[in-house]
Design a protein around this motif. Structure first.
Motif, PDB file in Angstrom:
ATOM      1  N   UNK A  59     -29.863  66.954  62.052  1.00 17.95           N
ATOM      2  CA  UNK A  59     -29.739  67.742  63.287  1.00 17.95           C
ATOM      3  C   UNK A  59     -30.070  66.878  64.494  1.00 17.95           C
ATOM      4  N   UNK A  60     -29.389  67.171  65.593  1.00 14.58           N
ATOM      5  CA  UNK A  60     -29.598  66.431  66.838  1.00 14.58           C
ATOM      6  C   UNK A  60     -30.691  67.128  67.645  1.00 14.58           C
ATOM      7  N   UNK A  82     -40.909  56.410  77.225  1.00 17.43           N
ATOM      8  CA  UNK A  82     -42.200  56.262  76.553  1.00 17.43           C
ATOM      9  C   UNK A  82     -42.476  57.441  75.633  1.00 17.43           C
ATOM     10  N   UNK A  83     -42.064  58.631  76.047  1.00 19.40           N
ATOM     11  CA  UNK A  83     -42.296  59.810  75.215  1.00 19.40           C
ATOM     12  C   UNK A  83     -41.526  59.696  73.902  1.00 19.40           C
ATOM     13  N   UNK A  84     -40.304  59.195  73.980  1.00 19.10           N
ATOM     14  CA  UNK A  84     -39.514  58.971  72.765  1.00 19.10           C
ATOM     15  C   UNK A  84     -40.195  57.941  71.877  1.00 19.10           C
ATOM     16  N   UNK A  85     -40.601  56.821  72.477  1.00 24.13           N
ATOM     17  CA  UNK A  85     -41.195  55.736  71.696  1.00 24.13           C
ATOM     18  C   UNK A  85     -42.502  56.151  71.035  1.00 24.13           C
ATOM     19  N   UNK A  86     -43.314  56.907  71.751  1.00 27.80           N
ATOM     20  CA  UNK A  86     -44.641  57.251  71.239  1.00 27.80           C
ATOM     21  C   UNK A  86     -44.618  58.368  70.190  1.00 27.80           C
ATOM     22  N   UNK A  87     -43.723  59.337  70.341  1.00 25.49           N
ATOM     23  CA  UNK A  87     -43.877  60.570  69.570  1.00 25.49           C
ATOM     24  C   UNK A  87     -42.790  60.851  68.541  1.00 25.49           C
ATOM     25  N   UNK A 111     -27.493  55.613  64.888  1.00 23.75           N
ATOM     26  CA  UNK A 111     -26.243  55.980  65.558  1.00 23.75           C
ATOM     27  C   UNK A 111     -26.164  55.552  67.013  1.00 23.75           C
ATOM     28  N   UNK A 112     -27.264  55.077  67.581  1.00 25.23           N
ATOM     29  CA  UNK A 112     -27.301  54.801  69.008  1.00 25.23           C
ATOM     30  C   UNK A 112     -27.647  56.068  69.778  1.00 25.23           C
ATOM     31  N   UNK A 113     -27.913  55.929  71.056  1.00 27.42           N
ATOM     32  CA  UNK A 113     -28.279  57.089  71.856  1.00 27.42           C
ATOM     33  C   UNK A 113     -29.722  57.023  72.295  1.00 27.42           C
ATOM     34  N   UNK A 114     -30.129  57.922  73.209  1.00 29.71           N
ATOM     35  CA  UNK A 114     -31.453  57.835  73.827  1.00 29.71           C
ATOM     36  C   UNK A 114     -32.624  58.027  72.877  1.00 29.71           C
ATOM     37  N   UNK A 117     -33.763  51.470  67.341  1.00 29.65           N
ATOM     38  CA  UNK A 117     -32.901  50.288  67.212  1.00 29.65           C
ATOM     39  C   UNK A 117     -32.778  49.827  65.759  1.00 29.65           C
ATOM     40  N   UNK A 118     -31.612  49.378  65.350  1.00 36.84           N
ATOM     41  CA  UNK A 118     -31.424  48.940  63.965  1.00 36.84           C
ATOM     42  C   UNK A 118     -32.423  47.878  63.520  1.00 36.84           C
ATOM     43  N   UNK A 119     -32.730  46.929  64.391  1.00 38.24           N
ATOM     44  CA  UNK A 119     -33.666  45.867  64.013  1.00 38.24           C
ATOM     45  C   UNK A 119     -35.032  46.427  63.652  1.00 38.24           C
TER      46      UNK A 119
END
Length: 233
Positions: free
Chosen positions: A19-20, A44-49, A193-196, A200-202
């Protein structure tokens, strides 16, 4: 498609895989953190949580706001989140067809295993029409001793299916999830899939993913061959 013998079952994450939901959920969280005084950026919210149990991050929230979330705050978050998901949630393109194909090929030996609370899981699977496909094999990290990146929820899923976790394929899209799958002894297929909200694949490779793919429509064939090197994707 005939599954490779070394994979006896497939264990799916849900958020960001089926699900998206990540942008929706993270947006609700970011708004509530702003209300507490932490003007955290979207990035930052994406990265942290993303990929982690929110209850495991209460100390981090307290460090930045001076307020440690309590049960009432958590319940309010879940209520706001579920309202947003009920309106805006969509399946990842190709996910429903991929799961249906894989469920048939593996004779029902599939499970959904994620760190979220069960009401959220049931809401999401129900909304995209996969609740019956997974049946009783839905596992919440909130119901294990530790959530991702610990392996507990994937170990519980393997036990529930009656298979050795080393013979399972795990489908994940976050570092925490990949780490959990690897720690369980499974072979991890990293979805990038990419996107916000996409890891990252790496980063997925560094966490231990053995294979990478960017479209859910690729997954049935990848699980059927079992030999596509991550570096080739």
């Amino acid at each position: 498609m005939t599954p490779v013998q070394r994979f006896q079952a497939v264990l799916f994450d849900c958020d960001g895989v089926l699900v998206d939901s990540e942008v929706i959920t993270n947006g609700v969280l970011r708004g509530m953190l702003h209300e507490l005084g932490w003007q955290i950026s979207r990035e930052e919210c994406v990265e942290r949580f993303i990929g982690r149990a929110l209850t495991d991050e209460f100390d981090v929230i307290a460090e930045h706001t001076g307020v440690r979330p309590d049960q009432a705050w958590l319940l309010e978050f879940r209520e706001r989140r579920n309202r947003a998901l009920a309106v805006d949630l969509e399946p990842i393109p190709g996910a429903v067809a991929a799961v249906t194909t894989i469920a048939s090929a593996f004779r029902g030996r599939i499970a959904c295993a994620l760190g979220a609370d069960r009401p959220k899981i049931e809401l999401q699977l129900g909304k995209i029409g996969l609740a019956d496909t997974f049946g009783e094999h839905v596992y919440s990290g909130m119901e294990t001793a530790r959530s991702k990146p610990a392996p507990d929820v994937y170990l519980a899923a393997a036990i529930g299916l009656g298979v050795d976790p080393h013979e399972c394929a795990v489908v994940e899209d976050t570092v925490a999830g990949v780490t959990a799958g690897v720690a369980a002894g499974a072979t991890v297929f990293g979805f990038a899939p990419g996107g916000p909200a996409s890891t990252p694949p790496d980063a997925l490779l560094a966490a231990g993913a053995s294979h990478l793919f960017s479209s859910m429509s690729e997954l049935p064939d990848l699980l059927g061959s079992g030999v596509v090197a991550a570096s080739a994707n």
